[in-house]
Design an enzyme around this catalytic site. Structure first.
Site, mmCIF file in Angstrom:
data_model
loop_
_atom_site.group_PDB
_atom_site.id
_atom_site.type_symbol
_atom_site.label_atom_id
_atom_site.label_comp_id
_atom_site.label_asym_id
_atom_site.label_seq_id
_atom_site.Cartn_x
_atom_site.Cartn_y
_atom_site.Cartn_z
ATOM 1 N N ASP A 1 -1.200 1.278 -3.960
ATOM 2 C CA ASP A 1 -2.107 0.284 -4.555
ATOM 3 C C ASP A 1 -3.441 0.885 -4.968
ATOM 4 O O ASP A 1 -4.377 0.148 -5.310
ATOM 5 C CB ASP A 1 -2.309 -0.909 -3.607
ATOM 6 C CG ASP A 1 -3.022 -0.533 -2.324
ATOM 7 O OD1 ASP A 1 -2.864 0.613 -1.856
ATOM 8 O OD2 ASP A 1 -3.738 -1.386 -1.780
ATOM 9 N N ASP B 1 -6.005 2.202 -3.604
ATOM 10 C CA ASP B 1 -7.311 2.090 -2.947
ATOM 11 C C ASP B 1 -7.668 3.413 -2.276
ATOM 12 O O ASP B 1 -8.793 3.619 -1.852
ATOM 13 C CB ASP B 1 -7.379 0.904 -1.964
ATOM 14 C CG ASP B 1 -6.335 0.963 -0.862
ATOM 15 O OD1 ASP B 1 -5.384 1.772 -0.954
ATOM 16 O OD2 ASP B 1 -6.462 0.177 0.096
ATOM 17 N N ASP C 1 -2.347 6.226 -3.453
ATOM 18 C CA ASP C 1 -1.253 5.566 -2.743
ATOM 19 C C ASP C 1 -0.726 4.445 -3.646
ATOM 20 O O ASP C 1 -1.145 4.323 -4.802
ATOM 21 C CB ASP C 1 -1.719 5.057 -1.372
ATOM 22 C CG ASP C 1 -2.753 3.968 -1.464
ATOM 23 O OD1 ASP C 1 -3.503 3.943 -2.474
ATOM 24 O OD2 ASP C 1 -2.835 3.122 -0.559
ATOM 25 N N SER D 1 0.807 -1.223 0.000
ATOM 26 C CA SER D 1 0.000 0.000 0.000
ATOM 27 C C SER D 1 0.839 1.272 0.000
ATOM 28 O O SER D 1 1.521 1.549 -0.968
ATOM 29 C CB SER D 1 -0.960 -0.056 1.189
ATOM 30 O OG SER D 1 -1.837 1.029 1.162
HETATM 31 MG MG MG Z 1 -3.601 1.351 0.008
#
Ligand code: MG
Length: 450
Positions: A240, A242, A238, A96
């Site tokens: 990844d 999400d 960020d 992340s």
């Molecule tokens: Mg993340």
């Protein structure tokens, strides 16, 4: 028993905690619990493809059929699992927003959401007891590959836009953090008929341009680009994707609690009422904003999993965290960077107002977040001592202790993983919030010394 799974799956430094042998063992544990077909996808970290190959090989050796989704945002992997009934789960290789030397393993259940604590405990039990279910030589799983996760995510986001009326074209600068958000967000913007301009858009696993955490101090290049290009919106993900945070048309960084409140207000007002779920540490700006539209906030423990489970239980219309992790239940029970971007653009394209108009019209509160060192064995004592001095003060204990003083509040919350106590304070001004927080820091230091 040592815990392997933290609040966000398993995370560690590559080749220190996260060694090839450890990965093969823990994935053997996962394969012992899971059955059928599992998808595997990754963020753009240097180690992600190497780890993916260990994960896929280990799953197949343990009888699982594997579908390789390649590089993809976390929500795109989650949506793919949710939308395909023949898939029994997923593994995401990502750390992340952590620095590039980290990586991690996150497991998904068949509805695309992160696996629950029970299942994590079962996997850990298999791992620690080395009770792996080994398969016969002719019972090896198949490994295949699909490119479908990215276009499916892009199309699904577009289908779930709230407004169909487009009265202006927006110039949108997208900072993908040199990771997987760049594979979907520019295409979402383009499909919506707007002008995407990407920065940090190529995948580079060392994150050379900026730290992958989308906080203001990491986003100066984005802020400068929005101003220089005279753009309407800037967005940053960020590692990844999400999470999604916003820069307005004047180059102001919009704190996550404000973008949460802007979208919450839109969803609640369209709905006529509604419950919005957010952690107890979130600014009361969300509550204040949705109140006049018959919106109610439900507070949970800190972290996305408690928010998501409360949303499911209480049929919430929206939820999220103040760090840019927003959850749209009509799309996916997960933090959803692409949907966050598209939803905000849909609000803006369908009206004359700019993002700065929306942001400026909201009341501003002072908010500070602090931490104070506290050894693990002193944490209980500190919390008990603070509680005993509260007498008739109004307080609640959803996660730590949140004490309300008129229009301000303070949350004192021991960290589950580090030797610190976190202090969040909110008041009419930042100075007042700062004073409240400092008062408690002094108090905690005194208690530790006693
Ligand atoms: Mg993340």
């Amino acid at each position: 028993m040592t815990k392997l799974f933290g609040t966000n799956g398993i995370r560690d430094i590559v080749n220190e905690g996260l060694t090839p042998n450890f990965i093969a063992d823990i994935v053997s544990g996962i394969a012992t619990i899971f059955k059928g077909t599992i998808v595997v996808g990754t963020d753009a970290r240097l180690s992600s493809t190497a780890i993916k190959n260990i994960v896929m090989g280990t799953l197949a050796m343990n009888g699982i059929d594997v579908i390789d989704l390649g590089y993809a945002p976390t929500p795109a992997i989650q949506l793919y699992v949710k939308n395909h009934s023949e898939i029994n789960g997923g593994i995401i290789i990502t750390a992340s927003h952590n620095p590039p030397e980290f990586n991690g393993i996150k497991c998904l259940s068949s509805d695309g959401s992160e696996i629950d604590k029970n299942l994590e405990d079962k996997i850990e039990e298999v791992y620690f007891n080395k009770q792996y279910l080994r398969r016969a030589w002719n019972d090896i799983g198949n490994i295949s590959k699909t490119e479908a996760a990215l276009p499916e995510y892009i199309d699904n986001v577009i289908v779930h836009l709230p407004y169909r009326k487009k009265i202006k074209t927006l110039k949108v600068v997208i900072d993908g953090a040199n990771s997987v958000g760049s594979l979907t967000s520019p295409f979402i913007v383009e499909k919506m008929g707007h002008i995407p301009i990407t920065i940090n858009g190529n995948l580079q696993g060392t994150f050379p341009s900026r730290h992958p955490e989308p906080v203001k101090e990491n986003l100066q290049f984005l802020i400068d680009s929005v101003k220089a290009l005279n753009a309407d919106v800037g967005i940053a993900h960020d590692g990844d994707a999400d999470r999604c945070v916003f820069i307005d048309n004047k180059g102001n960084f919009i704190p996550g609690e404000y973008s949460l409140a802007i979208i919450a207000k839109d969803i609640v007002s369209r709905n006529g009422k509604g419950l919005v779920v957010t952690p107890i540490s979130t600014s009361s700006i969300v509550e204040k904003t949705i109140k006049e539209y018959n919106g109610v906030v439900k507070y949970t423990k800190v972290g996305a999993p408690p928010v998501i489970s409360a949303m499911k239980e209480s049929n919430a219309v929206f939820g999220g965290e103040e760090n840019g992790g927003l959850i749209f239940p009509f799309h996916l029970y997960a933090r959803d960077g692409g949907m966050s971007l598209a939803y905000m653009l849909s609000i803006l394209e369908s009206s004359e107002i700019s993002l700065n108009d929306l942001f400026s019209s909201m009341p501003k509160l002072g908010f500070v977040k602090k931490k104070v060192y506290c050894p693990g064995d002193k944490k209980m004592e500190v919390m008990k001592n603070i509680e005993s001095t509260l007498e008739d003060a109004q307080y609640e204990k959803i996660d730590g202790i949140k004490i309300h003083h008129g229009n301000s509040w303070v949350l004192i919350r021991p960290s589950g993983t580090e030797s610190i106590i976190r202090i969040y304070a909110e008041a009419e001004t930042e100075e007042k919030a700062q004073n409240i927080a400092e008062g408690y820091i002094n108090k905690i230091n005194e208690i530790i010394k006693m």
